[in-house]
Scaffold this motif. Structure first.
Motif, short mmCIF file in Angstrom:
data_model
loop_
_atom_site.label_atom_id
_atom_site.label_comp_id
_atom_site.label_asym_id
_atom_site.label_seq_id
_atom_site.Cartn_x
_atom_site.Cartn_y
_atom_site.Cartn_z
N VAL A 9 0.84 -1.18 0.00
CA VAL A 9 0.00 0.00 0.00
C VAL A 9 0.88 1.24 0.00
O VAL A 9 1.80 1.35 0.82
N ALA A 10 0.59 2.18 -0.88
CA ALA A 10 1.29 3.47 -0.90
C ALA A 10 0.65 4.38 0.14
O ALA A 10 -0.57 4.47 0.24
N LEU A 11 1.49 5.01 0.95
CA LEU A 11 1.05 5.93 1.99
C LEU A 11 1.61 7.31 1.71
O LEU A 11 2.70 7.44 1.15
N PRO A 12 0.90 8.36 2.14
CA PRO A 12 1.43 9.71 1.93
C PRO A 12 2.71 9.93 2.74
O PRO A 12 2.89 9.34 3.81
N HIS A 13 3.58 10.75 2.24
CA HIS A 13 4.83 11.07 2.93
C HIS A 13 4.57 12.19 3.94
O HIS A 13 5.20 13.25 3.93
N THR A 14 3.58 11.94 4.82
CA THR A 14 3.19 12.90 5.85
C THR A 14 2.89 12.13 7.13
O THR A 14 2.76 10.90 7.13
N ALA A 15 2.73 12.87 8.23
CA ALA A 15 2.39 12.24 9.51
C ALA A 15 1.06 11.50 9.46
O ALA A 15 0.82 10.58 10.26
N ALA A 16 0.19 11.84 8.51
CA ALA A 16 -1.09 11.14 8.37
C ALA A 16 -0.90 9.67 8.03
O ALA A 16 -1.81 8.85 8.23
N ALA A 17 0.27 9.30 7.53
CA ALA A 17 0.54 7.91 7.17
C ALA A 17 0.57 6.99 8.39
O ALA A 17 0.26 5.80 8.28
N VAL A 18 0.92 7.52 9.56
CA VAL A 18 1.08 6.67 10.75
C VAL A 18 -0.25 6.04 11.18
O VAL A 18 -0.32 4.81 11.30
N PRO A 19 -1.31 6.81 11.42
CA PRO A 19 -2.57 6.15 11.81
C PRO A 19 -3.15 5.28 10.70
O PRO A 19 -3.79 4.26 10.98
N ILE A 20 -2.92 5.64 9.44
CA ILE A 20 -3.38 4.80 8.34
C ILE A 20 -2.68 3.45 8.39
O ILE A 20 -3.32 2.40 8.27
N ALA A 21 -1.37 3.46 8.58
CA ALA A 21 -0.59 2.22 8.64
C ALA A 21 -1.04 1.36 9.82
O ALA A 21 -1.15 0.13 9.70
N ARG A 22 -1.29 1.99 10.96
CA ARG A 22 -1.76 1.23 12.13
C ARG A 22 -3.08 0.54 11.83
O ARG A 22 -3.27 -0.64 12.16
N ALA A 23 -4.00 1.25 11.20
CA ALA A 23 -5.29 0.66 10.87
C ALA A 23 -5.13 -0.47 9.85
O ALA A 23 -5.80 -1.51 9.97
N LEU A 24 -4.26 -0.29 8.88
CA LEU A 24 -4.04 -1.33 7.87
C LEU A 24 -3.48 -2.60 8.48
O LEU A 24 -3.94 -3.70 8.17
N ILE A 25 -2.48 -2.49 9.36
CA ILE A 25 -1.89 -3.69 9.96
C ILE A 25 -2.89 -4.37 10.89
O ILE A 25 -3.00 -5.59 10.93
N ARG A 26 -3.66 -3.60 11.62
CA ARG A 26 -4.69 -4.17 12.51
C ARG A 26 -5.70 -4.97 11.69
O ARG A 26 -6.06 -6.09 12.02
N THR A 27 -6.16 -4.39 10.57
CA THR A 27 -7.13 -5.05 9.70
C THR A 27 -6.52 -6.29 9.06
O THR A 27 -7.16 -7.35 9.01
N ALA A 28 -5.28 -6.19 8.60
CA ALA A 28 -4.63 -7.34 7.97
C ALA A 28 -4.51 -8.50 8.94
O ALA A 28 -4.80 -9.65 8.59
N LEU A 29 -4.10 -8.24 10.17
CA LEU A 29 -3.92 -9.32 11.14
C LEU A 29 -5.26 -9.90 11.59
O LEU A 29 -5.33 -11.07 11.96
N ALA A 30 -6.31 -9.12 11.55
CA ALA A 30 -7.63 -9.63 11.92
C ALA A 30 -8.15 -10.61 10.87
O ALA A 30 -9.02 -11.43 11.17
N GLU A 31 -7.59 -10.57 9.67
CA GLU A 31 -8.05 -11.42 8.58
C GLU A 31 -7.54 -12.86 8.66
O GLU A 31 -8.02 -13.71 7.94
N ILE A 32 -6.53 -13.12 9.49
CA ILE A 32 -5.98 -14.46 9.54
C ILE A 32 -6.27 -15.10 10.88
O ILE A 32 -6.45 -14.43 11.88
N GLU A 33 -6.33 -16.43 10.88
CA GLU A 33 -6.67 -17.16 12.09
C GLU A 33 -5.52 -17.21 13.09
O GLU A 33 -5.71 -17.05 14.28
N VAL A 34 -4.32 -17.49 12.62
CA VAL A 34 -3.15 -17.58 13.50
C VAL A 34 -2.34 -16.32 13.25
O VAL A 34 -1.68 -16.19 12.25
#
Length: 137
Positions: A9-34
Motif C-alpha cells: 500500500v502506498a502511503l502519503p509522505h506525511t504524519a497522516a501515514a502513521v494512523p493509516i498504517a496502524r489501521a491497515l496492519i490491525r485489519t490485515a492481522l484480523a483477517e488471519i486465524e493464526v
C-alpha cells in the motif's frame, strides 16, 4: 492453517501515514486465524512509518508491505532514501535512551519486540523491516 497473503500500500509522505498504517496492519492481522500480536505489530509499524516520514525527504509515497504467513508476519516500509535507518541498538547494550526525549527509541523498540529486523537496499531506496512470530509459534 491460514493461507499466506501479502499487501503493498502506498502511503502519503506525511504524519497522516502513521494512523493509516496502524489501521491497515490491525485489519490485515484480523483477517488471519493464526496471527502475530496485533498490538505489537501496530506499534512497530507505526515506528517504521514515523521514521520514514521524519528521516527521509521528498514527496514520494512511502510503501507499506505486509506479508502474513502461517508462522507470523513480516512488515516492511519502503522509502526513497538509500541511507541506512541508523543504529539498531541492542537492549541493555550501550547508553540508555534519554527517557525525557519524545523520540529516539523507535529502533530500540523494534529490535526488542520483534523476532528479527533490519534493512536492505531496493532499486528505489531502502526497505526497513521486522518480523513477528505467530502467537502459536
Amino acid at each position: 492453517m491460514p493461507v499466506p497473503a501479502s499487501w503493498r500500500v502506498a502511503l502519503p509522505h506525511t504524519a497522516a501515514a502513521v494512523p493509516i498504517a496502524r489501521a491497515l496492519i490491525r485489519t490485515a492481522l484480523a483477517e488471519i486465524e493464526v496471527s502475530a500480536d496485533s498490538d505489537t505489530a501496530e506499534l512497530l509499524t507505526a515506528e517504521l512509518v514515523a521514521n520514514a516520514v521524519e528521516h527521509t525527504s521528498g514527496e514520494s509515497p512511502i510503501e507499506l508491505v505486509v506479508e502474513l504467513l502461517a508462522t507470523g508476519c513480516q512488515v516492511e516500509v519502503h522509502d526513497g532514501d538509500p541511507a541506512p535507518p541508523g543504529v539498531w541498538p541492542r537492549p541493555g547494550h550501550g547508553p540508555a535512551p534519554d527517557v525525557w526525549r519524545e523520540n529516539g527509541r523507535g529502533l530500540l523498540l523494534i529490535r526488542a519486540l520483534s523476532s528479527a529486523c533490519g534493512h536492505r537496499l531496493t532499486d528505489a531506496g531502502k526497505a526497513v523491516w521486522f518480523t513477528l512470530p505467530s502467537r502459536s509459534c
